[in-house]
Design an enzyme around this catalytic site. Structure first.
Site, PDB file in Angstrom:
ATOM      1  N   HIS A 197      -7.877  -0.483   7.470  1.00 26.00           N
ATOM      2  CA  HIS A 197      -6.834  -1.494   7.706  1.00 26.00           C
ATOM      3  C   HIS A 197      -6.059  -1.222   8.986  1.00 26.00           C
ATOM      4  CE1 HIS A 197      -6.909  -3.593   3.711  1.00 26.00           C
ATOM      5  NE2 HIS A 197      -7.670  -2.542   3.469  1.00 26.00           N
ATOM      6  N   ASP A 212      -1.162  -2.004  16.081  1.00 26.65           N
ATOM      7  CA  ASP A 212      -1.217  -2.433  14.683  1.00 26.65           C
ATOM      8  C   ASP A 212      -2.643  -2.855  14.360  1.00 26.65           C
ATOM      9  OD1 ASP A 212      -0.147  -3.022  12.202  1.00 26.65           O
ATOM     10  OD2 ASP A 212       1.545  -4.138  13.047  1.00 26.65           O
TER      11      ASP A 212
HETATM   12  O1  F6P Z   1      -2.767  -0.282   5.989  1.00 30.48           O
HETATM   13  C1  F6P Z   1      -1.561   0.320   6.137  1.00 30.48           C
HETATM   14  C2  F6P Z   1      -0.748   0.209   4.890  1.00 30.48           C
HETATM   15  O2  F6P Z   1      -1.454   0.661   3.778  1.00 30.48           O
HETATM   16  C3  F6P Z   1      -0.253  -1.209   4.647  1.00 30.48           C
HETATM   17  O3  F6P Z   1      -1.082  -1.964   3.866  1.00 30.48           O
HETATM   18  C4  F6P Z   1       1.075  -1.014   4.000  1.00 30.48           C
HETATM   19  O4  F6P Z   1       1.992  -1.968   4.413  1.00 30.48           O
HETATM   20  C5  F6P Z   1       1.490   0.350   4.455  1.00 30.48           C
HETATM   21  O5  F6P Z   1       0.399   0.997   5.018  1.00 30.48           O
HETATM   22  C6  F6P Z   1       2.080   1.106   3.304  1.00 30.48           C
HETATM   23  O6  F6P Z   1       2.256   2.431   3.546  1.00 30.48           O
HETATM   24  P1  F6P Z   1       2.593   3.442   2.383  1.00 30.48           P
HETATM   25  O7  F6P Z   1       1.548   3.252   1.319  1.00 30.48           O
HETATM   26  O8  F6P Z   1       2.532   4.778   3.027  1.00 30.48           O
HETATM   27  O9  F6P Z   1       3.946   3.068   1.887  1.00 30.48           O
END
Ligand code: F6P
Length: 492
Positions: free
Chosen positions: A156, A364
């Site tokens: 992602h 990003d």
């Molecule tokens: O892909 C990155 C991501 O997993 C996003 O989907 C999400 O907004 C963010 O990181 C969440 O991060 P964490 O799980 O560390 O709170």
């Protein structure tokens, strides 16, 4: 019938569905919604002695199976290696990475533990779809245990060039382990190309069709699948939200001023300090806009145990205070810096009310705020998207967004003025073009394309060299930097 087993660090449990979902959660939910399946991952809880059996919940055809982590796992795997090493390095910020061997060991230990749990869940014909940087070596550990399932991975976040990946100590054990998947999907062509070059540096041979790589005695396919949104549903949500008392009260609080909006987790990849500098520059050089505009920057805190995030919290709050100190009047606050979390419906309503969205990350993977902002607009009177050239979304939305370089403070300030003053006809035309892309490539199409590429109809047991279907090979339109901002003449 094969089942789909999705694996990701975070699992959006149904009882928590009111909570705001990150991009990954939205995407996985959409993939499982009509297909059913299993979603396995971390419960989000820390326990001194986690159970050997995943805790299961069933809801609407999906089985959620989650496990707790020990505090040591959480510190080493999540806070340490995933968020202080992989996250910065994959976002091109080698300078911010803090590598400790103990954290890498923790990352490997937790991935092996996930593989142990999955063994208790999966059947031989299940299709496994692993998500994101927390789980890079998982396929390797499942293969070591003798599982020959189709296993796909989707990243992602960005994949930087090979030189940057090589700055990561023991990269072969993490990024290099992606070669154990059948299909690795990326957000943009650039990400896919970077990984393909990296595999070449490790002795990989590009397949004759150019869509994969033979390495270590196996073949891994590489594809580009830009994550989408639930375009129609989000547009409806925004229409309804704009009629709620909450959003109307927000609108009234603006007293007819133009609204600029930014919505980002508090993360250094989002470029919030650069954005505040650009707003400062805008206010300094455009006094005629004083008292006529409000910038609402919504920034929920995240990863608060990680020191780099704590530093950022302090510095951004300080910068926001400086801007308000310098330009506020007794009846006008130019910047509202808000650390609260809002529901997706509230955000949809805010987006619809906004005249301009500032989506200016330094790097990003995709950035779904950009896409949701566009979907939320009223087509008859849409707002303008200012989008960083370094967001994955720029590959698709360069046909309508004003593309900016977030490092060019003056450039962003000038473009902000252009966005605020853009004539209606040009706003409509730009919005129409972006909506066409979002409607055609929504989140359901993303899941379909990925799964069709991972499991072709013609799959024969044991066959490993099947070409990707045409849909999966569609290349994202890559536009030269700045194209979006000069696509239409001023006043068109
Ligand atoms: O892909 C990155 C991501 O997993 C996003 O989907 C999400 O907004 C963010 O990181 C969440 O991060 P964490 O799980 O560390 O709170």
């Amino acid at each position: 019938m094969s089942r789909i087993v999705v694996v990701s660090n975070r699992v959006a449990l149904p009882q928590k569905s009111g909570a705001p979902a990150g991009g990954l959660a939205v995407a996985v939910n959409a993939a499982l919604k009509d297909r059913g399946g299993i979603w396995f991952g971390w419960s989000g809880r820390i326990a001194p002695d986690p159970s050997d059996t995943p805790q299961e919940t069933k809801h609407a055809g999906v089985t959620y199976a989650v496990v707790d982590l020990t505090n040591e796992d959480y510190q080493e795997y999540y806070n340490g290696f995933a968020n202080r090493v992989l996250w910065p390095v994959l976002h091109y910020r080698v300078d911010l990475s803090e590598f400790y061997r103990s954290d890498l060991s923790g990352y490997i230990r937790v991935n092996r533990m996930f593989a142990d749990h999955l063994e208790k869940i999966i059947r031989p014909d299940d299709i496994l779809w692993i998500h994101d940087y927390h789980m890079m070596p998982l396929a390797k550990y499942l293969r070591e245990r003798g599982h020959n399932n189709r296993i796909g991975f989707f990243l992602h976040i960005p994949m930087p060039p090979a030189d940057i990946i090589q700055a990561l100590p023991q990269h072969a054990d993490t990024v290099g382990a992606l070669a154990h998947y059948d299909l690795v999907g990326f957000q943009t062509e650039g990400d896919r190309e970077n990984f393909a070059r990296y595999l070449e540096t490790r002795g990989g041979q590009t397949t004759p069709d150019g869509n994969g790589c033979d390495i270590g005695g196996r073949r891994v396919r590489l594809g580009t699948f830009p994550v989408g949104i639930e375009t129609g549903a989000f547009a409806r949500r925004a229409r309804h939200a704009s009629r709620t008392r909450f959003v109307k009260a927000f609108d009234e609080s603006l007293s007819g001023r133009k609204l600029i909006i930014g919505v980002d987790r508090l993360d250094y990849s989002k470029g919030i300090p650069n954005r505040l500098d650009a707003y400062d520059q805008f206010l300094r050089t455009q006094p005629d806009w004083h008292d006529r505009v409000t910038f609402v920057q919504i920034t929920p805190k995240s990863r608060t145990d990680v020191p780099e995030y704590q530093d950022m919290d302090r510095s951004v709050s300080h910068r926001a205070g400086q801007i308000n100190g310098a330009y506020s009047d007794v009846s006008w606050t130019p910047l509202r810096y808000v650390n609260r979390t809002y529901s997706r419906s509230a955000l949809a309503g805010f987006y619809r009310r906004a005249d301009v969205a500032l989506v200016t990350p330094l790097r990003d993977g995709m950035n779904l705020v950009a896409k949701e902002f566009v979907a939320a607009q009223d087509p008859a009177d849409p707002g303008v998207l200012l989008l960083s050239q370094f967001a994955g979304a720029a590959s698709e939305l360069g046909n309508g967004a004003l593309i900016v370089n977030p490092h060019d403070t003056e450039g962003v300030a000038v473009t902000l003025r252009r966005a605020l003053e853009m004539p209606l006809a040009e706003r409509r035309e730009r919005h129409r073009r972006m909506m066409r892309v979002l409607e055609e490539h929504d989140i359901n199409r993303w899941a379909e394309d990925y799964l069709a590429a991972l499991v072709p109809d013609s799959q024969q047991p044991g066959r490993r060299d099947i070409a990707l279907p045409r849909a999966a090979m569609r290349s994202v339109v890559r536009l030269p930097v700045g194209w979006g901002s000069s696509a239409l003449p001023r006043g068109a």
